[in-house]
Motif scaffolding. Structure first.
Motif, PDB file in Angstrom:
ATOM      1  N   THR A  55      36.154  32.842  19.292  1.00 10.63           N
ATOM      2  CA  THR A  55      36.250  34.280  19.569  1.00 10.63           C
ATOM      3  C   THR A  55      35.336  34.679  20.717  1.00 10.63           C
ATOM      4  O   THR A  55      35.715  35.445  21.602  1.00 10.63           O
ATOM      5  N   MET A  56      34.107  34.145  20.702  1.00  8.44           N
ATOM      6  CA  MET A  56      33.164  34.446  21.771  1.00  8.44           C
ATOM      7  C   MET A  56      33.681  33.936  23.119  1.00  8.44           C
ATOM      8  O   MET A  56      33.594  34.627  24.135  1.00  8.44           O
ATOM      9  N   LEU A  57      34.274  32.734  23.124  1.00  5.65           N
ATOM     10  CA  LEU A  57      34.792  32.180  24.372  1.00  5.65           C
ATOM     11  C   LEU A  57      35.955  33.014  24.906  1.00  5.65           C
ATOM     12  O   LEU A  57      36.069  33.220  26.115  1.00  5.65           O
ATOM     13  N   ARG A  58      36.809  33.477  24.033  1.00  2.92           N
ATOM     14  CA  ARG A  58      37.917  34.339  24.488  1.00  2.92           C
ATOM     15  C   ARG A  58      37.374  35.603  25.135  1.00  2.92           C
ATOM     16  O   ARG A  58      37.876  36.067  26.160  1.00  2.92           O
ATOM     17  N   ARG A  59      36.324  36.172  24.545  1.00  4.27           N
ATOM     18  CA  ARG A  59      35.723  37.382  25.113  1.00  4.27           C
ATOM     19  C   ARG A  59      35.086  37.088  26.473  1.00  4.27           C
ATOM     20  O   ARG A  59      35.257  37.839  27.429  1.00  4.27           O
ATOM     21  N   LYS A  60      34.396  35.947  26.576  1.00  3.35           N
ATOM     22  CA  LYS A  60      33.745  35.603  27.831  1.00  3.35           C
ATOM     23  C   LYS A  60      34.791  35.299  28.916  1.00  3.35           C
ATOM     24  O   LYS A  60      34.604  35.625  30.080  1.00  3.35           O
ATOM     25  N   LEU A  61      35.910  34.694  28.509  1.00  3.89           N
ATOM     26  CA  LEU A  61      36.977  34.419  29.469  1.00  3.89           C
ATOM     27  C   LEU A  61      37.561  35.723  30.005  1.00  3.89           C
ATOM     28  O   LEU A  61      37.858  35.833  31.204  1.00  3.89           O
ATOM     29  N   ALA A  62      37.731  36.705  29.139  1.00  2.24           N
ATOM     30  CA  ALA A  62      38.249  38.003  29.578  1.00  2.24           C
ATOM     31  C   ALA A  62      37.281  38.641  30.573  1.00  2.24           C
ATOM     32  O   ALA A  62      37.689  39.216  31.595  1.00  2.24           O
ATOM     33  N   GLU A  63      35.979  38.533  30.307  1.00  2.00           N
ATOM     34  CA  GLU A  63      34.980  39.094  31.216  1.00  2.00           C
ATOM     35  C   GLU A  63      34.977  38.353  32.549  1.00  2.00           C
ATOM     36  O   GLU A  63      34.894  38.968  33.622  1.00  2.00           O
ATOM     37  N   LEU A  64      35.084  37.021  32.481  1.00  3.03           N
ATOM     38  CA  LEU A  64      35.125  36.231  33.713  1.00  3.03           C
ATOM     39  C   LEU A  64      36.338  36.586  34.554  1.00  3.03           C
ATOM     40  O   LEU A  64      36.242  36.724  35.781  1.00  3.03           O
ATOM     41  N   ASP A  65      37.493  36.704  33.899  1.00  2.00           N
ATOM     42  CA  ASP A  65      38.710  37.046  34.630  1.00  2.00           C
ATOM     43  C   ASP A  65      38.571  38.405  35.320  1.00  2.00           C
ATOM     44  O   ASP A  65      39.038  38.595  36.444  1.00  2.00           O
ATOM     45  N   ALA A  66      37.907  39.355  34.650  1.00  2.00           N
ATOM     46  CA  ALA A  66      37.709  40.673  35.244  1.00  2.00           C
ATOM     47  C   ALA A  66      36.800  40.583  36.465  1.00  2.00           C
ATOM     48  O   ALA A  66      37.047  41.215  37.498  1.00  2.00           O
ATOM     49  N   VAL A  67      35.734  39.772  36.356  1.00  2.00           N
ATOM     50  CA  VAL A  67      34.819  39.613  37.492  1.00  2.00           C
ATOM     51  C   VAL A  67      35.530  38.934  38.663  1.00  2.00           C
ATOM     52  O   VAL A  67      35.430  39.371  39.812  1.00  2.00           O
ATOM     53  N   LEU A  68      36.260  37.862  38.379  1.00  2.00           N
ATOM     54  CA  LEU A  68      36.971  37.151  39.444  1.00  2.00           C
ATOM     55  C   LEU A  68      38.015  38.049  40.106  1.00  2.00           C
ATOM     56  O   LEU A  68      38.208  38.011  41.317  1.00  2.00           O
ATOM     57  N   GLN A  69      38.698  38.854  39.299  1.00  2.00           N
ATOM     58  CA  GLN A  69      39.689  39.766  39.858  1.00  2.00           C
ATOM     59  C   GLN A  69      39.021  40.810  40.748  1.00  2.00           C
ATOM     60  O   GLN A  69      39.548  41.181  41.797  1.00  2.00           O
ATOM     61  N   SER A  70      37.837  41.272  40.337  1.00  2.00           N
ATOM     62  CA  SER A  70      37.131  42.283  41.130  1.00  2.00           C
ATOM     63  C   SER A  70      36.659  41.727  42.471  1.00  2.00           C
ATOM     64  O   SER A  70      36.456  42.474  43.421  1.00  2.00           O
ATOM     65  N   MET A  71      36.491  40.399  42.538  1.00  2.00           N
ATOM     66  CA  MET A  71      36.071  39.771  43.795  1.00  2.00           C
ATOM     67  C   MET A  71      37.215  39.714  44.791  1.00  2.00           C
ATOM     68  O   MET A  71      36.998  39.529  45.990  1.00  2.00           O
ATOM     69  N   GLY A  72      38.442  39.847  44.279  1.00  2.00           N
ATOM     70  CA  GLY A  72      39.605  39.903  45.148  1.00  2.00           C
ATOM     71  C   GLY A  72      39.878  38.598  45.854  1.00  2.00           C
ATOM     72  O   GLY A  72      39.371  37.536  45.501  1.00  2.00           O
ATOM     73  N   GLU A  73      40.666  38.689  46.909  1.00  2.00           N
ATOM     74  CA  GLU A  73      41.027  37.512  47.695  1.00  2.00           C
ATOM     75  C   GLU A  73      40.011  37.324  48.828  1.00  2.00           C
ATOM     76  O   GLU A  73      40.354  37.262  49.998  1.00  2.00           O
ATOM     77  N   THR A  74      38.749  37.224  48.436  1.00  2.00           N
ATOM     78  CA  THR A  74      37.707  37.113  49.459  1.00  2.00           C
ATOM     79  C   THR A  74      37.514  35.695  49.939  1.00  2.00           C
ATOM     80  O   THR A  74      36.901  35.456  50.960  1.00  2.00           O
ATOM     81  N   THR A  75      37.989  34.730  49.174  1.00  2.00           N
ATOM     82  CA  THR A  75      37.804  33.341  49.580  1.00  2.00           C
ATOM     83  C   THR A  75      39.097  32.577  49.380  1.00  2.00           C
ATOM     84  O   THR A  75      39.935  32.931  48.562  1.00  2.00           O
ATOM     85  N   ALA A  76      39.214  31.514  50.131  1.00  2.00           N
ATOM     86  CA  ALA A  76      40.316  30.605  49.901  1.00  2.00           C
ATOM     87  C   ALA A  76      39.936  29.713  48.718  1.00  2.00           C
ATOM     88  O   ALA A  76      38.773  29.532  48.414  1.00  2.00           O
ATOM     89  N   VAL A  77      40.929  29.178  48.043  1.00  2.00           N
ATOM     90  CA  VAL A  77      40.645  28.263  46.953  1.00  2.00           C
ATOM     91  C   VAL A  77      39.962  27.036  47.528  1.00  2.00           C
ATOM     92  O   VAL A  77      40.437  26.443  48.485  1.00  2.00           O
ATOM     93  N   PHE A  78      38.804  26.659  46.953  1.00  2.00           N
ATOM     94  CA  PHE A  78      38.063  25.527  47.476  1.00  2.00           C
ATOM     95  C   PHE A  78      38.788  24.234  47.146  1.00  2.00           C
ATOM     96  O   PHE A  78      39.095  23.956  46.000  1.00  2.00           O
ATOM     97  N   GLN A  79      39.055  23.449  48.158  1.00  2.00           N
ATOM     98  CA  GLN A  79      39.721  22.168  47.980  1.00  2.00           C
ATOM     99  C   GLN A  79      38.732  21.053  48.305  1.00  2.00           C
ATOM    100  O   GLN A  79      38.384  20.844  49.459  1.00  2.00           O
ATOM    101  N   PRO A  80      38.247  20.325  47.277  1.00  2.00           N
ATOM    102  CA  PRO A  80      37.260  19.291  47.540  1.00  2.00           C
ATOM    103  C   PRO A  80      37.818  18.069  48.242  1.00  2.00           C
ATOM    104  O   PRO A  80      37.079  17.235  48.710  1.00  2.00           O
ATOM    105  N   ALA A  81      39.136  17.949  48.311  1.00  2.00           N
ATOM    106  CA  ALA A  81      39.738  16.799  48.980  1.00  2.00           C
ATOM    107  C   ALA A  81      40.339  17.231  50.312  1.00  2.00           C
ATOM    108  O   ALA A  81      40.980  18.259  50.417  1.00  2.00           O
TER     109      ALA A  81
END
Length: 286
Positions: A55-81
């Motif tokens: 339950t705690m992880l689901r809540r933290k995932l929802a918070e993370l998704d909100a933060v990542l969404q608020s950051m917008g398309e500011t960066t390209a997806v990092f490709q390590p290869a």
């Protein structure tokens, strides 16, 4: 040879701190290493703790998704290869003890590569094993060993550390930059540095390195031109003395744009860890 001696991030936003814990890292919500308690016949008897964690992880995932969404398309997806001309695929990964278990030849290979590049015994196998194990902490790790892989072979390594005792909080560090002597001049060192600095940018606002410099020595002059030229570091003691070997300590600030890239990459890594743990917990609850 390419060989180099070896806090609360000021860039953290309130939303990121709320998700990742007061330290600014994911250790505020560490991955659980405990398995659900079981009875002698193997049936789970402590599903309540597992359910609470899920339950705690689901809540933290929802918070993370909100933060990542608020950051917008500011960066390209990092490709390590990346694909380098005539060199195949280059991949930079963070080493771990599991990699050493899966590839028994890994530790002796890294040890031999580092010592051959330095020209003396810089590390032993135990040191390499300990450095790899530091990566087991995932996004909570302070220090890790990055590995450059080309066509399945280890061709380089370097360390990155978010907090070191000889620098203030917010100043990260990288070192032990090594490329196998048979693979130098192919872009592996630059790729390692890019991966290490991206990681540090997620938690730091500045980076420090140190190296020894000897005037009029071809290799020293080349490294100085790379570190203090192309890579943008500035030595805190100014210009070289012009005679004798000297120890140079250099720093460079991490731009706001790169810090944004680093934060997004770091949060994405935290999210992946949470998703993997949640999947394991949900499987245990079934």
């Amino acid at each position: 040879p390419v060989a180099q001696p070896s806090a609360l991030p000021s860039a953290c936003t309130p939303a990121m701190t709320a998700v990742m814990g007061q330290s600014g890292h994911s250790e505020g919500y560490e991955k659980s290493t405990k398995r659900p308690a079981t009875s002698e016949d193997g049936e789970g008897i402590d599903n309540s703790a597992t359910a609470r964690r899920a339950t705690m992880l689901r809540r933290k995932l929802a918070e993370l998704d909100a933060v990542l969404q608020s950051m917008g398309e500011t960066t390209a997806v990092f490709q390590p290869a990346i694909v380098a001309a005539d060199q195949g695929v280059i991949e930079v990964v963070v080493g771990s003890s599991k990699m050493a278990e899966d590839r028994p030849e890994l530790v002796p290979q890294i040890s031999a590569m580092v010592n051959r590049a330095y020209g003396y015994r810089r590390v032993d196998r135990r040191d390499v094993q300990e450095r790899l194990a530091m990566g087991d902490a995932g996004s909570s790790a302070n220090r890790v060993l990055h590995l450059a892989i080309s066509n399945g072979a280890i061709v380089g390594c370097m360390s990155s550390t978010i907090r070191v005792p000889w620098a203030e909080d917010g100043c990260g560090h990288w070192g032990l930059l090594v490329v196998d002597v048979d693979h130098q001049g192919k872009g592996f060192a630059s790729k390692l540095v890019a991966a290490a600095e991206l990681r540090l940018a997620g938690a730091c606002s500045e980076i420090q390195i140190e190296y020894e410099f000897t005037p009029d020595e071809e290799e020293s002059e080349r490294l100085m031109a790379w570190y203090e030229g192309k890579l943008g570091f500035r030595c805190t003691s100014g210009h070289p003395r012009g005679h004798g070997k000297e120890f140079r300590k250099c720093r460079k600030p991490i731009s706001q744009e790169d810090q944004q890239w680093g934060r997004q990459a770091r949060l994405t890594g935290v999210r992946e860890e949470f998703v993997a743990e949640l999947a394991a917990l949900e499987s245990a609850l079934q």
